[in-house]
Motif scaffolding. Structure first.
Motif, PDB file in Angstrom:
ATOM      1  N   GLU A  11       0.846  -1.067  -0.219  1.00 27.81           N
ATOM      2  CA  GLU A  11       0.111  -0.133   0.097  1.00 27.81           C
ATOM      3  C   GLU A  11       1.268   1.311  -0.123  1.00 27.81           C
ATOM      4  O   GLU A  11       1.007   2.289  -0.666  1.00 27.81           O
ATOM      5  CB  GLU A  11      -0.517  -0.275   0.823  1.00 27.81           C
ATOM      6  CG  GLU A  11      -2.588  -0.920   0.443  1.00 27.81           C
ATOM      7  CD  GLU A  11      -2.753  -1.217   2.036  1.00 27.81           C
ATOM      8  OE1 GLU A  11      -3.020   0.088   3.342  1.00 27.81           O
ATOM      9  OE2 GLU A  11      -3.490  -2.375   2.114  1.00 27.81           O
ATOM     10  N   PHE A  12       2.221   1.050   0.698  1.00 25.23           N
ATOM     11  CA  PHE A  12       3.034   2.142   0.462  1.00 25.23           C
ATOM     12  C   PHE A  12       3.522   2.515  -0.503  1.00 25.23           C
ATOM     13  O   PHE A  12       3.660   3.584  -0.910  1.00 25.23           O
ATOM     14  CB  PHE A  12       4.147   2.593   2.185  1.00 25.23           C
ATOM     15  CG  PHE A  12       5.349   3.678   1.931  1.00 25.23           C
ATOM     16  CD1 PHE A  12       4.424   4.435   2.108  1.00 25.23           C
ATOM     17  CD2 PHE A  12       6.180   3.346   1.881  1.00 25.23           C
ATOM     18  CE1 PHE A  12       5.586   5.766   2.091  1.00 25.23           C
ATOM     19  CE2 PHE A  12       7.311   4.172   1.528  1.00 25.23           C
ATOM     20  CZ  PHE A  12       6.328   5.680   2.487  1.00 25.23           C
ATOM     21  N   ALA A  13       3.764   1.674  -1.114  1.00 25.86           N
ATOM     22  CA  ALA A  13       4.510   1.358  -2.498  1.00 25.86           C
ATOM     23  C   ALA A  13       3.226   2.246  -3.269  1.00 25.86           C
ATOM     24  O   ALA A  13       4.159   2.849  -4.479  1.00 25.86           O
ATOM     25  CB  ALA A  13       4.569   0.192  -3.108  1.00 25.86           C
ATOM     26  N   LEU A  14       2.194   1.793  -3.406  1.00 32.75           N
ATOM     27  CA  LEU A  14       1.108   2.474  -4.387  1.00 32.75           C
ATOM     28  C   LEU A  14       0.994   3.886  -3.683  1.00 32.75           C
ATOM     29  O   LEU A  14       0.510   5.057  -4.732  1.00 32.75           O
ATOM     30  CB  LEU A  14       0.054   1.958  -4.164  1.00 32.75           C
ATOM     31  CG  LEU A  14      -0.778   0.941  -4.458  1.00 32.75           C
ATOM     32  CD1 LEU A  14      -2.007   0.115  -4.038  1.00 32.75           C
ATOM     33  CD2 LEU A  14      -0.459   0.698  -6.015  1.00 32.75           C
ATOM     34  N   SER A  15       0.962   4.304  -2.434  1.00 30.29           N
ATOM     35  CA  SER A  15       0.823   6.195  -1.957  1.00 30.29           C
ATOM     36  C   SER A  15       1.799   6.361  -3.102  1.00 30.29           C
ATOM     37  O   SER A  15       2.430   7.883  -3.297  1.00 30.29           O
ATOM     38  CB  SER A  15       1.604   6.229  -0.819  1.00 30.29           C
ATOM     39  OG  SER A  15       0.335   5.177  -0.094  1.00 30.29           O
ATOM     40  N   ILE A  16       3.116   6.016  -2.722  1.00 29.72           N
ATOM     41  CA  ILE A  16       4.580   6.426  -3.304  1.00 29.72           C
ATOM     42  C   ILE A  16       4.546   6.432  -4.769  1.00 29.72           C
ATOM     43  O   ILE A  16       4.736   7.792  -5.660  1.00 29.72           O
ATOM     44  CB  ILE A  16       5.989   6.096  -3.248  1.00 29.72           C
ATOM     45  CG1 ILE A  16       6.102   5.770  -1.416  1.00 29.72           C
ATOM     46  CG2 ILE A  16       7.236   5.964  -3.738  1.00 29.72           C
ATOM     47  CD1 ILE A  16       6.488   7.111  -1.070  1.00 29.72           C
ATOM     48  N   VAL A  17       3.670   5.647  -5.330  1.00 30.10           N
ATOM     49  CA  VAL A  17       3.454   5.992  -7.351  1.00 30.10           C
ATOM     50  C   VAL A  17       2.693   7.256  -7.534  1.00 30.10           C
ATOM     51  O   VAL A  17       2.631   7.941  -7.970  1.00 30.10           O
ATOM     52  CB  VAL A  17       2.477   4.965  -8.022  1.00 30.10           C
ATOM     53  CG1 VAL A  17       2.860   4.794  -9.199  1.00 30.10           C
ATOM     54  CG2 VAL A  17       4.130   3.090  -7.670  1.00 30.10           C
ATOM     55  N   ARG A  18       1.632   7.031  -6.752  1.00 27.32           N
ATOM     56  CA  ARG A  18       0.599   8.290  -6.362  1.00 27.32           C
ATOM     57  C   ARG A  18       1.405   9.003  -6.739  1.00 27.32           C
ATOM     58  O   ARG A  18       0.729  10.810  -7.444  1.00 27.32           O
ATOM     59  CB  ARG A  18      -0.410   7.916  -5.916  1.00 27.32           C
ATOM     60  CG  ARG A  18      -1.581   7.179  -6.703  1.00 27.32           C
ATOM     61  CD  ARG A  18      -2.711   6.624  -5.526  1.00 27.32           C
ATOM     62  NE  ARG A  18      -3.198   5.824  -5.541  1.00 27.32           N
ATOM     63  CZ  ARG A  18      -4.197   4.282  -4.939  1.00 27.32           C
ATOM     64  NH1 ARG A  18      -3.130   4.702  -3.938  1.00 27.32           N
ATOM     65  NH2 ARG A  18      -4.419   3.760  -5.040  1.00 27.32           N
ATOM     66  N   LEU A  19       1.750   9.298  -5.567  1.00 23.25           N
ATOM     67  CA  LEU A  19       2.470  10.948  -5.287  1.00 23.25           C
ATOM     68  C   LEU A  19       3.361  11.328  -6.441  1.00 23.25           C
ATOM     69  O   LEU A  19       3.916  12.379  -6.374  1.00 23.25           O
ATOM     70  CB  LEU A  19       3.350  10.681  -3.881  1.00 23.25           C
ATOM     71  CG  LEU A  19       4.063  12.135  -3.572  1.00 23.25           C
ATOM     72  CD1 LEU A  19       3.785  13.333  -3.454  1.00 23.25           C
ATOM     73  CD2 LEU A  19       5.122  11.463  -1.939  1.00 23.25           C
ATOM     74  N   TYR A  20       4.792  10.165  -6.662  1.00 21.58           N
ATOM     75  CA  TYR A  20       5.024  10.801  -7.761  1.00 21.58           C
ATOM     76  C   TYR A  20       4.549  11.567  -9.137  1.00 21.58           C
ATOM     77  O   TYR A  20       5.379  12.106  -9.550  1.00 21.58           O
ATOM     78  CB  TYR A  20       6.212   9.430  -8.311  1.00 21.58           C
ATOM     79  CG  TYR A  20       6.966   9.233  -9.555  1.00 21.58           C
ATOM     80  CD1 TYR A  20       8.234   9.641  -9.531  1.00 21.58           C
ATOM     81  CD2 TYR A  20       6.494   9.061 -10.565  1.00 21.58           C
ATOM     82  CE1 TYR A  20       8.927  10.203 -10.310  1.00 21.58           C
ATOM     83  CE2 TYR A  20       7.254   9.034 -12.040  1.00 21.58           C
ATOM     84  CZ  TYR A  20       8.425   9.457 -11.761  1.00 21.58           C
ATOM     85  OH  TYR A  20       9.340  10.005 -13.106  1.00 21.58           O
ATOM     86  N   LYS A  21       3.534  10.440  -9.344  1.00 20.27           N
ATOM     87  CA  LYS A  21       2.536  11.145 -10.236  1.00 20.27           C
ATOM     88  C   LYS A  21       2.387  12.476 -10.003  1.00 20.27           C
ATOM     89  O   LYS A  21       1.992  13.061 -11.179  1.00 20.27           O
ATOM     90  CB  LYS A  21       1.631  10.697 -10.814  1.00 20.27           C
ATOM     91  CG  LYS A  21       1.388   9.326 -11.324  1.00 20.27           C
ATOM     92  CD  LYS A  21       0.738   8.417 -11.288  1.00 20.27           C
ATOM     93  CE  LYS A  21      -0.652   8.480 -12.716  1.00 20.27           C
ATOM     94  NZ  LYS A  21      -1.760   7.976 -12.770  1.00 20.27           N
ATOM     95  N   LYS A  22       1.818  12.730  -9.324  1.00 19.09           N
ATOM     96  CA  LYS A  22       1.634  14.473  -8.446  1.00 19.09           C
ATOM     97  C   LYS A  22       2.628  15.479  -8.675  1.00 19.09           C
ATOM     98  O   LYS A  22       2.739  16.244  -9.528  1.00 19.09           O
ATOM     99  CB  LYS A  22       1.124  14.644  -7.330  1.00 19.09           C
ATOM    100  CG  LYS A  22      -0.225  14.101  -6.927  1.00 19.09           C
ATOM    101  CD  LYS A  22      -0.395  14.208  -5.469  1.00 19.09           C
ATOM    102  CE  LYS A  22      -1.450  13.847  -4.976  1.00 19.09           C
ATOM    103  NZ  LYS A  22      -1.742  13.361  -3.943  1.00 19.09           N
TER     104      LYS A  22
END
Length: 132
Positions: A11-22
């Protein structure tokens, strides 16, 4: 090891991917690549620990802990530098929780002896067959 660390690191990896896109959308190209690499690698290393031979499991977890510390550093630097107008407080909280879970696993491993493993192949089989 129970599935909690495995699930939270994913779940943290998913959060990081979303943050990276932002961050990419806001043209933050300095820290975001490092953050993406270290933040997603934590979960990968935890996954690998589930299937690694017992002697290599603690090494995988140690590297995951190093990646979590690095990710925590990049998040704090991103927040302090104000390179992008993005709130990273949730990700900082998540990575602190991961570090806490990893520390708990290390303590449990040390108290039960280095020969026993918190990453059993039974857990690995269950995780792979049930998708949990």
């Amino acid at each position: 090891m129970d599935d909690s660390l495995q699930q939270q690191s994913f779940e943290f990896a998913l959060s990081i991917v979303r943050l990276y896109k932002k961050l990419q959308a806001r043209q933050e190209l300095i820290i975001s690549p490092q953050l993406l690499r270290s933040g997603t690698r934590i979960g990968l290393l935890i996954e690998e620990a589930f299937v690694a031979p017992v002697p290599q499991q603690s090494k995988q977890i140690d590297i995951a802990k190093q990646e979590a510390r690095e990710t925590y550093y990049w998040l704090r630097l991103l927040q302090a530098s104000r390179l992008a107008d993005v709130d990273v407080t949730p990700e900082i909280t998540q990575v602190k929780q991961l570090l806490h879970l990893i520390a708990e696993r290390e303590s449990a491993r040390e108290s039960s002896g280095k020969s026993s493993s918190k990453f059993s192949s039974k857990s690995s089989s269950k995780s792979l067959t049930t998708g949990n």
